[in-house]
Design a protein around this motif. Structure first.
Motif, PDB file in Angstrom:
ATOM      1  N   GLU A   1      16.090  -1.106  10.437  1.00 23.74           N
ATOM      2  CA  GLU A   1      15.706  -1.417  11.709  1.00 23.74           C
ATOM      3  C   GLU A   1      14.853  -0.187  12.432  1.00 23.74           C
ATOM      4  N   ASP A   2      15.228   0.996  12.364  1.00 27.10           N
ATOM      5  CA  ASP A   2      14.787   2.109  12.620  1.00 27.10           C
ATOM      6  C   ASP A   2      13.286   2.384  11.850  1.00 27.10           C
ATOM      7  N   CYS A   3      13.106   1.982  10.877  1.00 25.04           N
ATOM      8  CA  CYS A   3      11.994   2.143   9.972  1.00 25.04           C
ATOM      9  C   CYS A   3      10.900   0.976  10.577  1.00 25.04           C
ATOM     10  N   VAL A   4      11.471  -0.053  10.740  1.00 26.82           N
ATOM     11  CA  VAL A   4      10.422  -1.212  11.392  1.00 26.82           C
ATOM     12  C   VAL A   4       9.975  -0.854  12.676  1.00 26.82           C
ATOM     13  N   GLN A   5      11.050  -0.384  13.160  1.00 23.01           N
ATOM     14  CA  GLN A   5      10.626  -0.065  14.708  1.00 23.01           C
ATOM     15  C   GLN A   5       9.374   1.130  14.712  1.00 23.01           C
ATOM     16  N   SER A   6       9.811   2.083  13.752  1.00 24.64           N
ATOM     17  CA  SER A   6       8.749   3.212  13.643  1.00 24.64           C
ATOM     18  C   SER A   6       7.493   2.859  13.328  1.00 24.64           C
ATOM     19  N   ALA A   7       7.618   1.772  12.316  1.00 23.43           N
ATOM     20  CA  ALA A   7       6.176   1.412  11.831  1.00 23.43           C
ATOM     21  C   ALA A   7       5.481   0.637  12.991  1.00 23.43           C
ATOM     22  N   TYR A   8       6.236  -0.320  13.762  1.00 29.70           N
ATOM     23  CA  TYR A   8       5.501  -1.113  14.863  1.00 29.70           C
ATOM     24  C   TYR A   8       5.094  -0.023  15.861  1.00 29.70           C
ATOM     25  N   ASP A   9       5.939   0.969  16.364  1.00 35.86           N
ATOM     26  CA  ASP A   9       5.322   1.932  17.204  1.00 35.86           C
ATOM     27  C   ASP A   9       4.302   2.481  16.683  1.00 35.86           C
ATOM     28  N   GLU A  10       3.719   2.755  15.374  1.00 29.50           N
ATOM     29  CA  GLU A  10       2.877   3.393  14.882  1.00 29.50           C
ATOM     30  C   GLU A  10       1.541   2.557  15.047  1.00 29.50           C
ATOM     31  N   ILE A  11       1.711   1.275  14.961  1.00 33.73           N
ATOM     32  CA  ILE A  11       0.555   0.249  14.948  1.00 33.73           C
ATOM     33  C   ILE A  11       0.253  -0.316  16.208  1.00 33.73           C
ATOM     34  N   LYS A  12       1.096  -0.363  17.222  1.00 31.17           N
ATOM     35  CA  LYS A  12       1.090  -1.543  18.223  1.00 31.17           C
ATOM     36  C   LYS A  12       0.059  -1.214  19.173  1.00 31.17           C
ATOM     37  N   ASP A  13      -0.676   0.108  19.246  1.00 34.30           N
ATOM     38  CA  ASP A  13      -1.638   0.197  19.994  1.00 34.30           C
ATOM     39  C   ASP A  13      -2.998   0.694  19.147  1.00 34.30           C
ATOM     40  N   ARG A  14      -2.958   0.319  17.902  1.00 37.43           N
ATOM     41  CA  ARG A  14      -3.939   0.636  17.184  1.00 37.43           C
ATOM     42  C   ARG A  14      -5.217  -0.150  17.143  1.00 37.43           C
ATOM     43  N   LYS A  15      -6.414   0.274  17.225  1.00 42.97           N
ATOM     44  CA  LYS A  15      -7.466  -0.258  17.545  1.00 42.97           C
ATOM     45  C   LYS A  15      -8.166  -0.383  16.030  1.00 42.97           C
ATOM     46  N   GLY A  16      -9.057  -1.374  15.815  1.00 38.03           N
ATOM     47  CA  GLY A  16      -9.773  -1.501  14.630  1.00 38.03           C
ATOM     48  C   GLY A  16     -10.720  -2.866  14.758  1.00 38.03           C
ATOM     49  N   ARG A  17     -10.905  -3.366  13.511  1.00 38.45           N
ATOM     50  CA  ARG A  17     -11.495  -4.600  13.458  1.00 38.45           C
ATOM     51  C   ARG A  17     -11.311  -5.282  12.160  1.00 38.45           C
ATOM     52  N   MET A  18     -11.519  -6.594  11.887  1.00 37.12           N
ATOM     53  CA  MET A  18     -11.267  -7.381  10.915  1.00 37.12           C
ATOM     54  C   MET A  18     -12.755  -7.199   9.909  1.00 37.12           C
ATOM     55  N   ILE A  19     -12.550  -6.774   8.724  1.00 38.90           N
ATOM     56  CA  ILE A  19     -13.586  -6.804   7.605  1.00 38.90           C
ATOM     57  C   ILE A  19     -13.222  -7.705   6.486  1.00 38.90           C
ATOM     58  N   ASN A  20     -13.827  -8.726   6.123  1.00 38.91           N
ATOM     59  CA  ASN A  20     -13.599  -9.280   4.846  1.00 38.91           C
ATOM     60  C   ASN A  20     -12.148  -9.912   5.044  1.00 38.91           C
ATOM     61  N   GLY A  21     -11.428 -10.177   6.130  1.00 34.57           N
ATOM     62  CA  GLY A  21     -10.182 -10.846   6.045  1.00 34.57           C
ATOM     63  C   GLY A  21      -9.005  -9.483   6.236  1.00 34.57           C
ATOM     64  N   VAL A  22      -9.533  -8.156   6.337  1.00 35.23           N
ATOM     65  CA  VAL A  22      -8.634  -7.373   6.399  1.00 35.23           C
ATOM     66  C   VAL A  22      -8.785  -6.554   7.662  1.00 35.23           C
ATOM     67  N   PHE A  23      -7.778  -6.005   8.339  1.00 33.86           N
ATOM     68  CA  PHE A  23      -7.619  -5.349   9.587  1.00 33.86           C
ATOM     69  C   PHE A  23      -7.831  -3.861   9.030  1.00 33.86           C
ATOM     70  N   VAL A  24      -9.098  -3.130   9.642  1.00 30.77           N
ATOM     71  CA  VAL A  24      -9.335  -1.933   9.194  1.00 30.77           C
ATOM     72  C   VAL A  24      -9.065  -0.967  10.448  1.00 30.77           C
ATOM     73  N   LYS A  25      -8.386  -0.033  10.476  1.00 27.03           N
ATOM     74  CA  LYS A  25      -8.093   0.791  11.677  1.00 27.03           C
ATOM     75  C   LYS A  25      -9.034   1.412  11.860  1.00 27.03           C
ATOM     76  N   LYS A  26      -9.445   1.918  13.451  1.00 25.97           N
ATOM     77  CA  LYS A  26     -10.538   2.476  13.652  1.00 25.97           C
ATOM     78  C   LYS A  26     -10.920   3.747  13.069  1.00 25.97           C
ATOM     79  N   GLU A  27     -10.108   4.692  12.727  1.00 26.39           N
ATOM     80  CA  GLU A  27     -10.089   5.907  12.065  1.00 26.39           C
ATOM     81  C   GLU A  27     -10.790   5.700  10.577  1.00 26.39           C
ATOM     82  N   ASP A  28     -10.630   4.576  10.082  1.00 27.21           N
ATOM     83  CA  ASP A  28     -11.072   4.424   8.759  1.00 27.21           C
ATOM     84  C   ASP A  28     -12.486   3.838   8.848  1.00 27.21           C
ATOM     85  N   LEU A  29     -13.052   3.250   9.767  1.00 24.19           N
ATOM     86  CA  LEU A  29     -14.466   2.525  10.092  1.00 24.19           C
ATOM     87  C   LEU A  29     -15.413   3.488   9.701  1.00 24.19           C
ATOM     88  N   SER A  30     -15.388   4.819  10.198  1.00 26.71           N
ATOM     89  CA  SER A  30     -16.572   5.725  10.013  1.00 26.71           C
ATOM     90  C   SER A  30     -16.974   5.977   8.691  1.00 26.71           C
TER      91      SER A  30
END
Length: 178
Positions: free
Chosen positions: A149-178
């Motif tokens: 449960e702590d592992c899942v919560q930690s993972a969610y905390d990491e992604i919950k405010d993540r920005k990015g966009r969908m590219i070919n059906g895959v969410f790509v986080k903002k940091e990886d878009l450049s």
């Protein structure tokens, strides 16, 4: 989920878009996207609800409040109880003292079964594989002295405010878009 996310999901399930829905309902273009910052009138929410043939609760909250309450009141085990039961099962069988590397191999096996189920469009195999993966991860976490449960919560905390966009059906986080 946000109001607009709930509506996007309903659009996807109905095979339409927000733009088409706005047009069908006689709303101005971009009206619904403004609803995350400017609350819509109840009349508009009701109109969307009737259009999708779902409750107002489903539009606002992503679920039916009465249905959710009924589920909470059922005697079926919840995920916390099931996770506890998995830990007890693993403990009774001595799995908590087993080599976590072997458990990792088991995870790979279960993932392979999930991939096979997806590739062959076997929904029962997919469901079983997802469950098996959760069981294996719960036991692996236990072997490593972690709490799943702590592992899942930690993972969610990491992604919950993540920005990015969908590219070919895959969410790509903002940091990886450049």
């Amino acid at each position: 989920m946000s109001l607009i996310a709930n509506i996007k999901l309903l659009c996807k399930l109905k095979g339409t878009s927000i733009l088409n829905t706005e047009k069908t309902l006689g709303f101005g273009r971009g009206t619904m996207y403004k609803w995350d910052t400017n609350s819509p009138s109840i009349d508009k929410i009701q109109k969307v609800s009737e259009h999708f043939k779902v409750s107002v609760d489903r539009i606002l909250y992503g679920f039916d409040v009465n249905e959710h309450q009924e589920t909470k009141n059922k005697t079926t085990p919840n995920i916390a109880q099931t996770t506890h039961d998995i830990r007890m099962w693993a403990t009774e069988r001595g799995l908590i003292d087993a080599d976590p590397n072997k458990q990792m191999l088991k995870l790979g096996e279960e993932f392979g079964e999930l991939c096979q189920g997806m590739a062959k469009a076997k929904p029962d195999q997919v469901k079983d594989s997802i469950g098996d993966i959760y069981v294996v991860l719960t036991i692996l976490a236990l072997q490593l002295g972690l709490n799943v449960e702590d592992c899942v919560q930690s993972a969610y905390d990491e992604i919950k405010d993540r920005k990015g966009r969908m590219i070919n059906g895959v969410f790509v986080k903002k940091e990886d878009l450049s």
